[in-house]
Design an enzyme around this catalytic site. Structure first.
Site, PDB file in Angstrom:
ATOM      1  N   HIS A  54       0.828  -1.207   0.000  1.00 45.16           N
ATOM      2  CA  HIS A  54       0.000   0.000   0.000  1.00 45.16           C
ATOM      3  C   HIS A  54       0.862   1.257   0.000  1.00 45.16           C
ATOM      4  O   HIS A  54       0.558   2.239  -0.694  1.00 45.16           O
ATOM      5  CB  HIS A  54      -0.922  -0.020   1.220  1.00 45.16           C
ATOM      6  CG  HIS A  54      -1.699   1.240   1.400  1.00 45.16           C
ATOM      7  ND1 HIS A  54      -1.440   2.121   2.418  1.00 45.16           N
ATOM      8  CD2 HIS A  54      -2.712   1.778   0.680  1.00 45.16           C
ATOM      9  CE1 HIS A  54      -2.271   3.145   2.324  1.00 45.16           C
ATOM     10  NE2 HIS A  54      -3.050   2.969   1.284  1.00 45.16           N
TER      11      HIS A  54
ATOM     12  N   GLU B 292       2.106   1.801  -3.428  1.00 50.63           N
ATOM     13  CA  GLU B 292       1.033   2.329  -4.281  1.00 50.63           C
ATOM     14  C   GLU B 292       0.984   3.852  -4.196  1.00 50.63           C
ATOM     15  O   GLU B 292       0.848   4.544  -5.207  1.00 50.63           O
ATOM     16  CB  GLU B 292      -0.309   1.730  -3.860  1.00 50.63           C
ATOM     17  CG  GLU B 292      -1.502   2.271  -4.638  1.00 50.63           C
ATOM     18  CD  GLU B 292      -2.766   2.329  -3.815  1.00 50.63           C
ATOM     19  OE1 GLU B 292      -3.449   3.371  -3.849  1.00 50.63           O
ATOM     20  OE2 GLU B 292      -3.072   1.335  -3.124  1.00 50.63           O
ATOM     21  N   HIS B 293       1.107   4.385  -2.991  1.00 48.26           N
ATOM     22  CA  HIS B 293       1.133   5.841  -2.828  1.00 48.26           C
ATOM     23  C   HIS B 293       2.327   6.451  -3.562  1.00 48.26           C
ATOM     24  O   HIS B 293       2.201   7.483  -4.229  1.00 48.26           O
ATOM     25  CB  HIS B 293       1.207   6.195  -1.340  1.00 48.26           C
ATOM     26  CG  HIS B 293      -0.119   6.234  -0.659  1.00 48.26           C
ATOM     27  ND1 HIS B 293      -0.683   7.397  -0.193  1.00 48.26           N
ATOM     28  CD2 HIS B 293      -1.010   5.249  -0.367  1.00 48.26           C
ATOM     29  CE1 HIS B 293      -1.855   7.132   0.362  1.00 48.26           C
ATOM     30  NE2 HIS B 293      -2.073   5.831   0.279  1.00 48.26           N
TER      31      HIS B 293
ATOM     32  N   GLU C 184      -3.790   8.496   7.373  1.00 50.02           N
ATOM     33  CA  GLU C 184      -4.858   7.645   6.852  1.00 50.02           C
ATOM     34  C   GLU C 184      -5.164   6.521   7.833  1.00 50.02           C
ATOM     35  O   GLU C 184      -6.324   6.216   8.117  1.00 50.02           O
ATOM     36  CB  GLU C 184      -4.431   7.074   5.501  1.00 50.02           C
ATOM     37  CG  GLU C 184      -5.474   6.207   4.823  1.00 50.02           C
ATOM     38  CD  GLU C 184      -4.999   5.668   3.488  1.00 50.02           C
ATOM     39  OE1 GLU C 184      -5.674   4.764   2.955  1.00 50.02           O
ATOM     40  OE2 GLU C 184      -3.958   6.127   2.985  1.00 50.02           O
TER      41      GLU C 184
END
Length: 493
Positions: free
Chosen positions: A122, A125-126, A202
């Site tokens: 993840h 991905e950012h 987040e």
């Protein structure tokens, strides 16, 4: 902020974390979640054009094809090839509109991570939006938007995917940008620190500072125990804080290679042009030099008959979650999947389902109840029921009412009317997939990235569903939905 999209039950939980309202009954899959558009909490969640399209397609087809039965013919025009470096290309021509959906799927997700490095997929991905040697930070999104397109990405336990939707004359741009960040990503320390702070926030907002989020993580870990599916896709905070640029560089070099990726192009695409562009942009990229380990399946059976009860003064009302281990198309007895799909729809798939009619409308024991099942996972799946009791109604009594409905499926045959209604609903959803380049591309990509023959499952799905009988539903209910196999989670104020 980019969504951490995952299998069915996290999709709805993540959304409910952000807005404490129940989902519309029609929302029960990853696809439904992706087309949701968030409004202010007082207005709840609104589906974009999903409901209108669904009913237009549904009524236009259900009542014109074979009475109340459906005969769905796909007739997809497609072409596939594998480049010399191992990249797989799947193209499907759907020329109803001059648009094209371009997706790149990587065989890497939470299931590939190790203890101490959860969430790396993840995090990467950012970083994939933070610039390459030729594109500045944020430039990817700006270039897509400048040409009137949309773009996003998602990470799950099983895969990471990136997509853009543009007019068909901009396919060159989409492929150029995706190939560029497949091998030219710049992992700059300053950009990394900035984006790492975004991911920490987040995690805090969706999980650490949110009682429902905290409980979801605990329950999923409680259910899957030591398997990687029990770890959060976003990662544990301690791991996120400990990432280094070297960690990401290693993850990127090992997993973001053409032999570990699938390019899916759906829409108004010319096959010859698409092949030429993919070969030109992706062909020169070198495959992985190292050997990847086997992706982890579920190695130990889930132990049923367990309960997780949490009290948290931060929640306004109790909630109930019941999960059963279930097979998928890639794990366990895959022949049970179509029957479980129909069963989940009959049980809690919308306003005409048993749970909604009996527990919500007639008995008024719940304000929201829904069941979820996918079958499209790399390893073991689960069939889940989520429910919120009426104000003041004991959550334990709600659990008894739901368990009684499940027991009825084990003991008695569903009616012909229920069976046909569930089949029609599932087939209408698949027709909607066929009618949308977004959904069709995502379906093809997800099936392919977990190792399935997409054409067999896309074109063969209607027949698999139509062959499900009432006897078969009772059989899989007995096999998989015993009370001794259930794992229960209760969150109360």
């Amino acid at each position: 902020m980019r969504w951490v999209v995952a299998k069915g039950w996290e999709n709805k939980m993540v959304a409910r974390i952000n807005c404490r309202l129940p989902f519309p009954p029609s929302v029960k899959t990853m696809r439904d979640f992706r087309v949701m558009k968030k409004k202010p909490c007082q207005n709840g969640w609104m589906l974009r054009s999903r409901r209108i399209d669904y009913f237009v397609v549904f009524f236009a087809l259900v009542f014109t094809l074979s009475g109340m039965g459906m005969n769905v013919a796909w007739g997809l025009e497609s072409e596939e090839l594998t480049l010399g470096n191992g990249l797989r290309l799947i193209m499907v021509r759907e020329p109803k509109a001059p648009v094209v959906m371009t997706q790149v799927w990587y065989r890497v997700g939470g299931v590939d991570e190790v203890t101490g490095k959860t969430g790396l997929s993840h995090m990467l991905e950012h970083m994939m939006f933070q610039g390459t040697r030729d594109v500045p930070p944020g430039g990817y999104g700006r270039m897509i938007a400048r040409h009137g397109g949309e773009e996003n990405a998602s990470t799950t336990w099983d895969f990471t995917d990136y997509w853009s939707k543009l007019s068909s004359d901009q396919l060159d741009l989409a492929l150029k940008l995706e190939s560029d960040r497949m091998h030219n990503l710049v992992l700059d320390a300053e950009r990394f620190q900035s984006e790492n702070n975004v991911v920490r926030e987040e995690r805090r907002s969706r999980f650490d500072s949110n009682p429902q989020g905290r409980f979801f993580e605990k329950f999923r870990h409680f259910f899957f125990q030591d398997h990687p599916y029990g770890r959060p896709v976003i990662g544990w905070m301690k791991d996120i804080e400990g990432y280094t640029v070297a960690d990401l560089e290693s993850w990127y070099r090992h997993h973001y290679t053409p032999d570990n990726a699938i390019v899916v192009i759906v829409g108004d695409v010319d096959f010859a042009q698409g092949k030429k562009l993919v070969e030109a942009y992706f062909g020169p990229i070198q495959p992985s030099a190292g050997k990847r380990g086997e992706r982890l399946p579920q190695t130990q059976p889930i132990v049923g008959g367990r309960r997780l009860v949490e009290r948290d003064p931060g929640v306004m009302a109790p909630s109930l979650h019941i999960a059963w281990p279930a097979p998928s198309y890639t794990f366990g007895d895959s022949t049970d999947v179509p029957a479980l799909d129909v069963l989940a729809t009959i049980l809690g798939g919308g306003g005409s389902s048993r749970l909604y009619r009996h527990v919500v409308m007639e008995q008024q024991k719940a304000v929201m109840v829904q069941s979820r099942y996918s079958g499209m996972t790399l390893g073991m799946d689960s069939l889940d029921i989520d429910a919120d009791p009426w104000d003041g109604f004991p959550v334990e009594d709600l659990e008894k009412a739901i368990v009684a409905e499940v027991a009825d499926l084990r003991e008695h045959l569903v009616t012909d009317e229920e069976l046909q209604r569930a089949k029609n609903g599932l087939l209408a959803e698949r027709i909607y997939d066929r009618d949308s380049v977004d959904h069709l591309a995502s379906l093809i990509g997800q099936l392919s990235i977990i190792g399935l023959d997409w054409r067999h499952f896309v074109e063969g799905y209607p027949q698999m569903i139509q062959e499900v009988t009432a006897e078969r539903i009772r059989e899989v209910a007995v096999r998989h939905l015993g009370l001794d196999k259930a794992v229960v989670g209760i969150l109360t104020p």
